[in-house]
Design a protein around this motif. Structure first.
Motif, mmCIF file in Angstrom:
data_model
loop_
_atom_site.group_PDB
_atom_site.id
_atom_site.type_symbol
_atom_site.label_atom_id
_atom_site.label_comp_id
_atom_site.label_asym_id
_atom_site.label_seq_id
_atom_site.Cartn_x
_atom_site.Cartn_y
_atom_site.Cartn_z
ATOM 1 N N PHE A 4 0.381 -1.184 -0.081
ATOM 2 C CA PHE A 4 0.039 0.134 0.445
ATOM 3 C C PHE A 4 0.976 1.100 0.168
ATOM 4 C CE2 PHE A 4 -2.879 3.100 1.597
ATOM 5 C CZ PHE A 4 -4.024 3.264 1.305
ATOM 6 N N GLU A 5 1.555 1.807 1.072
ATOM 7 C CA GLU A 5 2.892 2.673 0.884
ATOM 8 C C GLU A 5 3.201 2.609 -0.865
ATOM 9 O OE1 GLU A 5 4.219 2.596 5.412
ATOM 10 O OE2 GLU A 5 5.285 1.683 4.146
ATOM 11 N N ARG A 6 3.293 1.606 -0.894
ATOM 12 C CA ARG A 6 4.072 1.767 -2.434
ATOM 13 C C ARG A 6 3.078 2.249 -3.972
ATOM 14 N NH1 ARG A 6 5.783 -3.689 -2.917
ATOM 15 N NH2 ARG A 6 7.687 -2.926 -1.978
ATOM 16 N N LYS A 7 2.230 1.816 -3.566
ATOM 17 C CA LYS A 7 0.753 2.261 -4.142
ATOM 18 C C LYS A 7 1.217 3.750 -4.142
ATOM 19 C CE LYS A 7 -4.231 1.315 -5.672
ATOM 20 N NZ LYS A 7 -5.359 0.578 -5.162
ATOM 21 N N VAL A 8 1.073 4.107 -2.524
ATOM 22 C CA VAL A 8 0.543 5.652 -2.199
ATOM 23 C C VAL A 8 1.923 6.360 -3.352
ATOM 24 C CG1 VAL A 8 0.416 7.281 -0.561
ATOM 25 C CG2 VAL A 8 -0.932 5.435 -0.531
ATOM 26 N N TYR A 9 2.890 5.281 -2.826
ATOM 27 C CA TYR A 9 4.335 6.779 -4.035
ATOM 28 C C TYR A 9 4.390 6.709 -4.842
ATOM 29 C CZ TYR A 9 9.297 7.174 -4.454
ATOM 30 O OH TYR A 9 10.736 7.522 -4.909
ATOM 31 N N ARG A 10 3.513 5.935 -5.854
ATOM 32 C CA ARG A 10 3.688 6.457 -7.253
ATOM 33 C C ARG A 10 2.708 6.744 -7.486
ATOM 34 N NH1 ARG A 10 7.435 5.027 -9.239
ATOM 35 N NH2 ARG A 10 6.354 5.156 -11.270
ATOM 36 N N ILE A 11 1.599 6.395 -6.459
ATOM 37 C CA ILE A 11 0.671 7.680 -7.327
ATOM 38 C C ILE A 11 0.976 9.198 -7.172
ATOM 39 C CG2 ILE A 11 -1.420 8.774 -6.514
ATOM 40 C CD1 ILE A 11 -2.365 6.350 -5.854
ATOM 41 N N ILE A 12 2.162 9.043 -5.780
ATOM 42 C CA ILE A 12 2.183 10.733 -5.805
ATOM 43 C C ILE A 12 3.705 11.087 -6.530
ATOM 44 C CG2 ILE A 12 3.429 12.659 -3.761
ATOM 45 C CD1 ILE A 12 1.860 10.719 -1.205
ATOM 46 N N PHE A 13 4.290 10.524 -6.624
ATOM 47 C CA PHE A 13 4.911 10.446 -7.892
ATOM 48 C C PHE A 13 4.746 10.583 -9.504
ATOM 49 C CE2 PHE A 13 8.268 8.944 -10.608
ATOM 50 C CZ PHE A 13 9.460 9.476 -10.110
ATOM 51 N N SER A 14 4.094 9.911 -9.798
ATOM 52 C CA SER A 14 3.553 10.164 -11.070
ATOM 53 C C SER A 14 2.846 11.324 -11.100
ATOM 54 C CB SER A 14 2.421 9.232 -10.983
ATOM 55 O OG SER A 14 3.253 7.458 -11.342
#
Length: 62
Positions: A4-14
């Motif tokens: 889930f942290e990876r998912k949030v990170y990727r959304i914010i990054f993108s």
């Protein structure tokens, strides 16, 4: 980092790469989780120094 942290990170990054800071409503819609869960994931990423909020520029730093 959890999935889930990876998912949030990727959304914010993108979104940040396209010049947008995601709102809480956007994060809720994209993850399907509640605000408390999202905030906990972001805090964990910040503690792990994966994310940093730049107050002057008002954007995320990676």
């Amino acid at each position: 980092m959890t999935d889930f942290e990876r998912k949030v990170y990727r959304i914010i990054f993108s979104m940040t790469r396209f010049g947008k800071n995601p709102s809480m409503e956007q994060l809720k819609r994209k993850t399907g989780k509640d605000e408390q869960t999202i905030r906990a994931a972001v805090k964990s990423l910040m503690r792990g120094r994966m994310l940093k909020w730049d107050k002057e520029k008002e954007k995320w730093m990676f």
